[in-house]
Design a protein around this motif. Sequence first.
Motif, PDB file in Angstrom:
ATOM      1  N   GLU A 171       0.824  -1.214   0.000  1.00  0.00           N
ATOM      2  CA  GLU A 171       0.000   0.000   0.000  1.00  0.00           C
ATOM      3  C   GLU A 171       0.855   1.259   0.000  1.00  0.00           C
ATOM      4  O   GLU A 171       0.427   2.312  -0.447  1.00  0.00           O
ATOM      5  N   LEU A 172       2.081   1.152   0.476  1.00  0.00           N
ATOM      6  CA  LEU A 172       2.967   2.317   0.494  1.00  0.00           C
ATOM      7  C   LEU A 172       3.555   2.612  -0.882  1.00  0.00           C
ATOM      8  O   LEU A 172       4.270   3.594  -1.047  1.00  0.00           O
ATOM      9  N   ASN A 173       3.237   1.791  -1.872  1.00  0.00           N
ATOM     10  CA  ASN A 173       3.677   2.041  -3.249  1.00  0.00           C
ATOM     11  C   ASN A 173       2.624   2.791  -4.045  1.00  0.00           C
ATOM     12  O   ASN A 173       2.804   3.031  -5.229  1.00  0.00           O
ATOM     13  N   HIS A 174       1.516   3.153  -3.425  1.00  0.00           N
ATOM     14  CA  HIS A 174       0.423   3.837  -4.112  1.00  0.00           C
ATOM     15  C   HIS A 174       0.120   5.145  -3.389  1.00  0.00           C
ATOM     16  O   HIS A 174       0.099   5.182  -2.158  1.00  0.00           O
ATOM     17  N   THR A 175      -0.151   6.184  -4.141  1.00  0.00           N
ATOM     18  CA  THR A 175      -0.452   7.473  -3.514  1.00  0.00           C
ATOM     19  C   THR A 175      -1.876   7.536  -2.972  1.00  0.00           C
ATOM     20  O   THR A 175      -2.205   8.444  -2.232  1.00  0.00           O
ATOM     21  N   HIS A 176      -2.722   6.572  -3.335  1.00  0.00           N
ATOM     22  CA  HIS A 176      -4.115   6.588  -2.884  1.00  0.00           C
ATOM     23  C   HIS A 176      -4.354   5.719  -1.660  1.00  0.00           C
ATOM     24  O   HIS A 176      -5.492   5.500  -1.265  1.00  0.00           O
ATOM     25  N   SER A 177      -3.288   5.232  -1.049  1.00  0.00           N
ATOM     26  CA  SER A 177      -3.476   4.367   0.111  1.00  0.00           C
ATOM     27  C   SER A 177      -2.416   4.659   1.159  1.00  0.00           C
ATOM     28  O   SER A 177      -1.428   5.324   0.907  1.00  0.00           O
ATOM     29  N   GLY A 178      -2.648   4.136   2.341  1.00  0.00           N
ATOM     30  CA  GLY A 178      -1.706   4.343   3.423  1.00  0.00           C
ATOM     31  C   GLY A 178      -2.012   3.438   4.588  1.00  0.00           C
ATOM     32  O   GLY A 178      -2.955   2.651   4.554  1.00  0.00           O
ATOM     33  N   LEU A 179      -1.204   3.550   5.610  1.00  0.00           N
ATOM     34  CA  LEU A 179      -1.309   2.696   6.783  1.00  0.00           C
ATOM     35  C   LEU A 179      -1.434   3.541   8.040  1.00  0.00           C
ATOM     36  O   LEU A 179      -0.909   4.656   8.104  1.00  0.00           O
ATOM     37  N   GLU A 180      -2.110   2.996   9.021  1.00  0.00           N
ATOM     38  CA  GLU A 180      -2.160   3.575  10.358  1.00  0.00           C
ATOM     39  C   GLU A 180      -1.768   2.482  11.332  1.00  0.00           C
ATOM     40  O   GLU A 180      -2.270   1.353  11.239  1.00  0.00           O
ATOM     41  N   ILE A 181      -0.863   2.771  12.234  1.00  0.00           N
ATOM     42  CA  ILE A 181      -0.412   1.788  13.212  1.00  0.00           C
ATOM     43  C   ILE A 181      -0.825   2.285  14.592  1.00  0.00           C
ATOM     44  O   ILE A 181      -0.540   3.425  14.962  1.00  0.00           O
ATOM     45  N   ARG A 182      -1.499   1.396  15.335  1.00  0.00           N
ATOM     46  CA  ARG A 182      -1.943   1.776  16.677  1.00  0.00           C
ATOM     47  C   ARG A 182      -1.643   0.658  17.662  1.00  0.00           C
ATOM     48  O   ARG A 182      -1.901  -0.514  17.376  1.00  0.00           O
ATOM     49  N   PRO A 183      -1.116   1.019  18.826  1.00  0.00           N
ATOM     50  CA  PRO A 183      -0.910   0.013  19.866  1.00  0.00           C
ATOM     51  C   PRO A 183      -2.257  -0.503  20.365  1.00  0.00           C
ATOM     52  O   PRO A 183      -3.243   0.237  20.417  1.00  0.00           O
ATOM     53  N   VAL A 184      -2.287  -1.773  20.708  1.00  0.00           N
ATOM     54  CA  VAL A 184      -3.482  -2.397  21.268  1.00  0.00           C
ATOM     55  C   VAL A 184      -3.391  -2.294  22.782  1.00  0.00           C
ATOM     56  O   VAL A 184      -2.356  -2.595  23.380  1.00  0.00           O
ATOM     57  N   VAL A 185      -4.463  -1.867  23.412  1.00  0.00           N
ATOM     58  CA  VAL A 185      -4.512  -1.775  24.870  1.00  0.00           C
ATOM     59  C   VAL A 185      -4.789  -3.167  25.434  1.00  0.00           C
ATOM     60  O   VAL A 185      -5.727  -3.838  25.027  1.00  0.00           O
ATOM     61  N   GLU A 186      -3.934  -3.578  26.345  1.00  0.00           N
ATOM     62  CA  GLU A 186      -4.102  -4.869  27.008  1.00  0.00           C
ATOM     63  C   GLU A 186      -4.683  -4.611  28.396  1.00  0.00           C
ATOM     64  O   GLU A 186      -4.051  -3.944  29.209  1.00  0.00           O
ATOM     65  N   HIS A 187      -5.872  -5.100  28.672  1.00  0.00           N
ATOM     66  CA  HIS A 187      -6.499  -4.945  29.987  1.00  0.00           C
ATOM     67  C   HIS A 187      -6.232  -6.194  30.813  1.00  0.00           C
ATOM     68  O   HIS A 187      -6.408  -7.304  30.350  1.00  0.00           O
ATOM     69  N   GLY A 188      -5.831  -5.958  32.055  1.00  0.00           N
ATOM     70  CA  GLY A 188      -5.679  -7.039  33.022  1.00  0.00           C
ATOM     71  C   GLY A 188      -4.605  -7.959  32.668  1.00  0.00           C
ATOM     72  O   GLY A 188      -4.371  -9.031  32.889  1.00  0.00           O
TER      73      GLY A 188
END
Length: 118
Positions: free
Chosen positions: A101-118
């Motif tokens: 997806e990083l080879n196309h100007t019409h797409s992209g990525l979002e990276i988010r940490p996952v919250v671990e409960h308990g």
Amino acid sequence: MAKYMILIYGDAEQWDSMTGEQWEAHNAGHAAFAAKAGTRVLDGRQLEPVPTATSLRADARGQVHTTDGPFLETKEGLGGYYLVEAADLDEVLELARLLPELNHTHSGLEIRPVVEHG
């Protein structure tokens, strides 16, 4: 090890217009990512097109309304994801740079940490 969600966004019209050869190259990019990431990929899926989404939202009185489509009107929609396990964000960024997806100007990525409960 922490868990991170890599969200893949893109313009559905652009994806729909890709040739078979372009799709082969695109899929090869995902295979290269999966091979490099190995067991760090806990899950990953392509999602059905954005128009198939159903959204729920509550109004000020607490009434829940259901609508067809995503919350926001935008050209880029969520098209898929990977859930990965990594030592830190730098490791995830290194892996994510392999995604096509990083080879196309019409797409992209979002990276988010996952919250671990308990």
